[in-house]
Design a protein around this motif. Structure first.
Motif, short mmCIF file in Angstrom:
data_model
loop_
_atom_site.label_atom_id
_atom_site.label_comp_id
_atom_site.label_asym_id
_atom_site.label_seq_id
_atom_site.Cartn_x
_atom_site.Cartn_y
_atom_site.Cartn_z
N TYR A 19 0.85 -1.19 0.00
CA TYR A 19 0.00 0.00 0.00
C TYR A 19 0.89 1.24 0.00
CZ TYR A 19 -4.16 -2.62 1.70
OH TYR A 19 -5.22 -3.47 1.86
N ASP A 20 0.60 2.19 -0.86
CA ASP A 20 1.26 3.50 -0.80
C ASP A 20 0.44 4.38 0.13
OD1 ASP A 20 2.96 2.36 -2.59
OD2 ASP A 20 2.35 3.58 -4.30
N LEU A 21 1.02 4.69 1.29
CA LEU A 21 0.31 5.42 2.34
C LEU A 21 0.59 6.91 2.17
CD1 LEU A 21 -1.38 5.56 4.87
CD2 LEU A 21 0.61 4.88 6.22
N GLU A 22 -0.41 7.62 1.65
CA GLU A 22 -0.21 9.01 1.25
C GLU A 22 -1.59 9.66 1.10
OE1 GLU A 22 1.53 7.62 -2.43
OE2 GLU A 22 -0.21 8.32 -3.55
N MET A 23 -1.58 10.99 1.06
CA MET A 23 -2.77 11.75 0.70
C MET A 23 -2.62 12.06 -0.79
SD MET A 23 -4.56 12.01 3.52
CE MET A 23 -5.69 13.40 3.29
N ILE A 32 -1.80 18.31 -4.56
CA ILE A 32 -0.54 18.06 -3.84
C ILE A 32 -0.66 16.72 -3.13
CG2 ILE A 32 1.00 18.83 -2.00
CD1 ILE A 32 1.18 21.01 -3.82
N ASN A 33 0.36 15.91 -3.27
CA ASN A 33 0.42 14.61 -2.61
C ASN A 33 1.37 14.72 -1.42
OD1 ASN A 33 1.26 11.91 -1.95
ND2 ASN A 33 0.54 11.25 -3.94
N HIS A 34 0.92 14.26 -0.25
CA HIS A 34 1.81 14.32 0.91
C HIS A 34 1.53 13.17 1.87
CE1 HIS A 34 -1.44 15.94 3.34
NE2 HIS A 34 -1.72 16.76 2.34
N ASN A 88 10.40 3.69 1.91
CA ASN A 88 10.51 5.03 1.34
C ASN A 88 9.66 5.19 0.07
OD1 ASN A 88 11.68 7.39 0.09
ND2 ASN A 88 13.57 7.05 1.20
N HIS A 89 8.92 6.28 0.00
CA HIS A 89 8.12 6.63 -1.19
C HIS A 89 8.47 8.06 -1.61
CE1 HIS A 89 4.92 6.12 -4.03
NE2 HIS A 89 3.98 6.79 -3.39
N THR A 90 9.74 8.45 -1.39
CA THR A 90 10.30 9.80 -1.55
C THR A 90 9.75 10.74 -0.47
OG1 THR A 90 8.73 10.95 -3.03
CG2 THR A 90 10.38 9.50 -4.08
N SER A 92 8.53 14.02 -1.05
CA SER A 92 7.38 14.85 -1.48
C SER A 92 6.63 14.24 -2.66
CB SER A 92 7.87 16.25 -1.89
OG SER A 92 8.57 16.16 -3.12
N HIS A 93 6.76 12.90 -2.84
CA HIS A 93 6.15 12.23 -3.98
C HIS A 93 6.80 12.67 -5.29
CE1 HIS A 93 2.64 10.08 -5.96
NE2 HIS A 93 2.88 9.32 -4.91
N MET A 94 8.12 12.82 -5.26
CA MET A 94 8.86 13.24 -6.45
C MET A 94 9.04 12.07 -7.42
SD MET A 94 12.81 14.55 -6.64
CE MET A 94 12.52 16.28 -6.36
N ALA A 128 8.21 3.86 -6.45
CA ALA A 128 8.13 5.05 -7.30
C ALA A 128 6.77 5.71 -7.18
CB ALA A 128 8.32 4.64 -8.75
N PRO A 129 6.74 7.01 -6.99
CA PRO A 129 5.48 7.74 -7.11
C PRO A 129 4.91 7.57 -8.52
CG PRO A 129 7.08 9.07 -5.95
CD PRO A 129 7.82 7.87 -6.49
N GLY A 130 3.68 7.11 -8.60
CA GLY A 130 3.01 6.98 -9.90
C GLY A 130 3.30 5.69 -10.63
N GLY A 131 4.56 5.39 -10.83
CA GLY A 131 4.93 4.23 -11.63
C GLY A 131 5.05 4.60 -13.09
N TRP A 262 -1.65 -1.06 -3.99
CA TRP A 262 -2.90 -0.41 -3.56
C TRP A 262 -2.59 0.83 -2.71
CZ3 TRP A 262 -6.14 -5.15 -1.32
CH2 TRP A 262 -6.40 -6.06 -2.36
N HIS A 263 -3.66 1.56 -2.38
CA HIS A 263 -3.55 2.76 -1.53
C HIS A 263 -4.61 2.70 -0.44
CE1 HIS A 263 -1.81 3.94 -5.38
NE2 HIS A 263 -1.15 4.88 -4.75
N PRO A 264 -4.28 2.95 0.82
CA PRO A 264 -5.32 3.06 1.85
C PRO A 264 -6.36 4.13 1.50
CG PRO A 264 -3.19 2.82 2.91
CD PRO A 264 -2.93 2.99 1.43
ZN LIG Z 1 2.28 7.44 -4.35
#
Ligand SMILES: [Zn+2]
Length: 307
Positions: A19-23, A32-34, A88-90, A92-94, A128-131, A262-264
């Protein structure tokens, strides 16, 4: 060079669910993703962890590091204490594809530092953010930046064929995009199958205007009790469950490692009752043969490079 997944003895297949845990930016009024997770999403994520623990499964999370500046990260401490992994998912979602590799190096190092200081975690795998449809194949300097930041494994390559060749093709996701080695020695563990964001918010989005108006006005805020997502049609959650059970069955029947992403936040919006994870884990645990449920760290460790 060939990468093989060595499954534990006696195991029929393996699943590394992360899961990518992010807003997510796609749910943000300002795109903005954080990682400063809103309280209702913290609770939802903890309920996913409880479901996993009840099935003796440890989950893998990838976290956007700027959330580690929050004073209260008790939910993350709880996740780690319960045996789940956070990597790690960077910061700032870079995008890992950035031409500014100095900035990327700074983001990776800062997130690693915060994970170490605040959670006692040494990150070994990077999401990676996005893929990207081609992974990091043409970006040797980016691969080296990732290796220099201490990662053995990166997960960045998405399956661009999903949705194009019919249901049987989609379900066979685990047969495509196996882990591989870049020329620099960095090992790629691709995203297999539908990502939840793409499935719900693009592929099965029936009203993009409704998503857009919700995002502007109510994005990144808790949804009310009983809220129904206005941009998908009824039954999409059942289709999502059906797809994932079938994709798992394919991996089981063919003895493969399956790595869904997936994402929460996406499940919080589209699966508020938390039906998906229990359905999948029950299905997996009801199989005749044992299935290895791995974190991405464990999946990486199970990979051997030959040739
Ligand atoms: Zn992400």
């Amino acid at each position: 060079m060939i990468v093989r997944a060595e499954l534990p003895p006696g195991v029929r297949c393996a699943v590394a669910l992360s899961y990518d845990l992010e807003m997510c930016a796609g749910y943000s009024p300002v795109y903005i993703n954080h990682g400063r997770i809103m309280p209702s999403l913290r609770d939802y994520t903890l309920s996913l962890c409880e479901t996993a623990s009840a099935h003796d499964v440890e989950l893998q999370f990838f976290y956007v590091g700027n959330g580690l500046e929050d004073a209260d990260i008790g939910y993350l401490e709880h996740i780690v204490a319960a045996g789940h992994s956070i990597d790690n998912h960077t910061y700032s979602h870079m995008p890992l594809t950035t031409a500014d590799t100095d900035a990327l190096a700074d983001e990776l190092a800062l997130t690693n530092k915060r994970l170490r200081e605040r959670l006692g975690v040494e990150s070994v795998v990077l999401r990676a953010p996005g893929g990207y449809a081609g992974g990091l194949n043409l970006l040797e300097v980016n691969q080296r930046t990732i290796l220099d930041a201490g990662f053995q494994w990166v997960s960045s390559h998405t399956d661009a064929t999903m949705g194009k060749y019919g249901a049987a093709h989609d379900v066979a996701a685990a047969s495509r995009l196996q882990p591989y080695v870049y020329p620099t020695g960095l090992i790629e563990i691709p995203f297999q199958g539908w990502m939840d964001r793409i499935f719900f918010d693009f592929e099965h989005c029936v009203d993009p205007d409704a998503l857009e108006s919700w995002r502007r006005v109510a994005g990144h805020q808790p949804v009310p009790e009983g809220w129904n997502c206005p941009w998908t049609s009824e039954g999409v959650l059942d289709s999502w469950i059906e797809f994932n059970l079938a994709a798992f069955d394919y991996a089981y029947d063919h003895g493969l490692l399956w790595t869904p992403v997936w994402h929460p936040y996406t499940h919080y919006l589209h699966d508020p009752q938390n039906r998906v994870l229990p359905a999948l884990l029950r299905h997996i645990r009801n199989k005749a043969d044992p299935v290895a449920m791995l974190t991405m760290r464990e999946a990486g460790s199970a990979l051997t490079v030959q040739g």
